[in-house]
Design a protein around this motif. Structure first.
Motif, short mmCIF file in Angstrom:
data_model
loop_
_atom_site.label_atom_id
_atom_site.label_comp_id
_atom_site.label_asym_id
_atom_site.label_seq_id
_atom_site.Cartn_x
_atom_site.Cartn_y
_atom_site.Cartn_z
N VAL A 168 38.68 -45.09 43.89
CA VAL A 168 38.19 -46.45 44.12
C VAL A 168 39.36 -47.37 44.42
O VAL A 168 39.32 -48.19 45.35
CB VAL A 168 37.39 -46.96 42.90
CG1 VAL A 168 37.02 -48.44 43.08
CG2 VAL A 168 36.13 -46.13 42.70
N ALA A 169 40.45 -47.23 43.65
CA ALA A 169 41.62 -48.08 43.85
C ALA A 169 42.26 -47.88 45.22
O ALA A 169 42.90 -48.79 45.75
CB ALA A 169 42.65 -47.80 42.75
N ASP A 170 42.08 -46.71 45.82
CA ASP A 170 42.60 -46.47 47.16
C ASP A 170 41.92 -47.37 48.20
O ASP A 170 42.50 -47.63 49.26
CB ASP A 170 42.38 -45.01 47.57
CG ASP A 170 43.31 -44.05 46.83
OD1 ASP A 170 44.29 -44.51 46.23
OD2 ASP A 170 43.03 -42.83 46.87
N TYR A 171 40.72 -47.82 47.89
CA TYR A 171 39.92 -48.60 48.84
C TYR A 171 39.92 -50.10 48.58
O TYR A 171 39.80 -50.88 49.52
CB TYR A 171 38.47 -48.11 48.81
CG TYR A 171 38.19 -46.88 49.62
CD1 TYR A 171 37.99 -46.95 50.99
CD2 TYR A 171 38.08 -45.63 49.01
CE1 TYR A 171 37.70 -45.82 51.74
CE2 TYR A 171 37.80 -44.49 49.74
CZ TYR A 171 37.61 -44.59 51.11
OH TYR A 171 37.33 -43.47 51.84
N VAL A 172 39.99 -50.53 47.33
CA VAL A 172 39.67 -51.92 46.98
C VAL A 172 40.90 -52.72 46.58
O VAL A 172 42.00 -52.18 46.44
CB VAL A 172 38.62 -51.97 45.85
CG1 VAL A 172 37.39 -51.16 46.22
CG2 VAL A 172 39.20 -51.48 44.52
N GLU A 173 40.68 -54.02 46.36
CA GLU A 173 41.78 -54.91 45.98
C GLU A 173 42.25 -54.66 44.55
O GLU A 173 43.45 -54.56 44.29
CB GLU A 173 41.34 -56.36 46.14
CG GLU A 173 42.40 -57.38 45.76
CD GLU A 173 41.91 -58.81 45.93
OE1 GLU A 173 42.20 -59.64 45.05
OE2 GLU A 173 41.21 -59.08 46.94
N VAL A 174 41.30 -54.59 43.62
CA VAL A 174 41.66 -54.39 42.21
C VAL A 174 40.51 -53.72 41.48
O VAL A 174 39.34 -53.93 41.81
CB VAL A 174 42.01 -55.74 41.53
CG1 VAL A 174 40.83 -56.68 41.53
CG2 VAL A 174 42.54 -55.52 40.11
N SER A 216 25.41 -45.35 53.31
CA SER A 216 25.53 -46.81 53.40
C SER A 216 26.40 -47.39 52.27
O SER A 216 26.80 -48.55 52.32
CB SER A 216 24.15 -47.47 53.35
OG SER A 216 23.58 -47.39 52.05
N ILE A 217 26.70 -46.58 51.26
CA ILE A 217 27.57 -47.04 50.17
C ILE A 217 28.98 -47.19 50.72
O ILE A 217 29.51 -46.28 51.37
CB ILE A 217 27.56 -46.04 49.00
CG1 ILE A 217 26.14 -45.88 48.44
CG2 ILE A 217 28.52 -46.49 47.90
CD1 ILE A 217 25.56 -47.13 47.84
N ASP A 218 29.61 -48.34 50.43
CA ASP A 218 30.93 -48.57 51.00
C ASP A 218 31.80 -49.36 50.04
O ASP A 218 31.30 -50.09 49.17
CB ASP A 218 30.79 -49.33 52.32
CG ASP A 218 32.02 -49.18 53.20
OD1 ASP A 218 32.88 -48.33 52.91
OD2 ASP A 218 32.13 -49.93 54.19
N LEU A 219 33.10 -49.23 50.19
CA LEU A 219 34.09 -50.00 49.46
C LEU A 219 35.02 -50.63 50.48
O LEU A 219 35.33 -50.03 51.50
CB LEU A 219 34.90 -49.10 48.52
CG LEU A 219 34.13 -48.34 47.44
CD1 LEU A 219 35.05 -47.34 46.74
CD2 LEU A 219 33.53 -49.30 46.42
N SER A 220 35.49 -51.86 50.19
CA SER A 220 36.35 -52.55 51.15
C SER A 220 37.60 -53.08 50.46
O SER A 220 37.65 -53.21 49.23
CB SER A 220 35.60 -53.71 51.81
OG SER A 220 35.40 -54.76 50.88
#
Length: 201
Positions: free
Chosen positions: A67-73, A44-48
């Motif tokens: 993490v940077a591959d998934y998120v805005e900053v 259930s852990i997710d990054l957007s």
């Protein structure tokens, strides 16, 4: 999170730390990254793509790069000079990483470089890990999430990991957090626990 053949992967360019590639994705090794280990234990852990992340204890940028591959900053805070140099190299190729040379026990010194974030992620080898986390709650947006990677042996080597864990949960609760779920990161990381929280509003 993206999974390929039962593995956690991320969609960015490879070549950060000689990581394997599969079907064009970077394999996110749970034995090298505690966040990947948590994702293996809890799907259930997710990054957007709209998330802003404050990452305390960025080290040489291995997990930060995923993490940077998934998120805005990602605001990536690291104090030690040697891993900070590696982090700067990683940040050169990922423009959404903001490397910050800072002591996580003194967030006032780098507060001007931050904005409100959706995820506060901490992975530091300090005795007062709970206290450091609580100092950073003002940077968390309403409805934001907290993930503490508790290194029990760094808190107190004389006490059992279970004792350190219990005391940490108590301190986080007293500090205004609701503990949503916890995981010991076996078999990937020994004597480490992931604590996922939200802020009491």
């Amino acid at each position: 999170m993206i999974r390929v053949d039962g593995q956690i992967v991320s969609p960015g360019a490879g070549g950060v730390y000689n990581e394997r590639m599969v079907q064009g994705y970077r394999v996110w090794d749970p034995y090298r990254s505690k966040l990947s280990a948590l994702c293996m234990l809890d799907d259930s852990i997710d990054l957007s793509g709209t998330m802003r992340v404050l990452y305390l204890g960025a080290a040489n940028g291995t997990t930060v790069s995923h993490v940077a591959d998934y998120v805005e900053v990602v605001y990536a805070v690291e104090f030690a000079p040697r891993p900070l140099r590696d982090l700067l190299v990683v940040a050169e190729k990922r423009k959404n990483i903001v490397p910050i040379a800072g002591d996580a026990t003194r967030p006032d010194r780098y507060a001007p470089y931050l904005e409100e974030v959706d995820l506060l992620y901490q992975d530091v080898a300090q005795p007062d890990q709970a206290g450091i986390l609580l100092k950073h709650l003002p940077f968390l947006t309403t409805g934001g999430q907290v993930i503490l990677m508790l290194k029990t042996r760094s808190v107190d080597i004389r006490r059992t990991p279970e004792e350190v864990f219990a005391e940490t949960i108590e301190r986080l609760t007293e500090g205004g957090l609701i503990v949503q779920k916890t995981f010991w990161l076996e078999p990937y990381h020994h004597d480490h626990a992931a604590i996922v929280c939200e802020v009491v509003k």
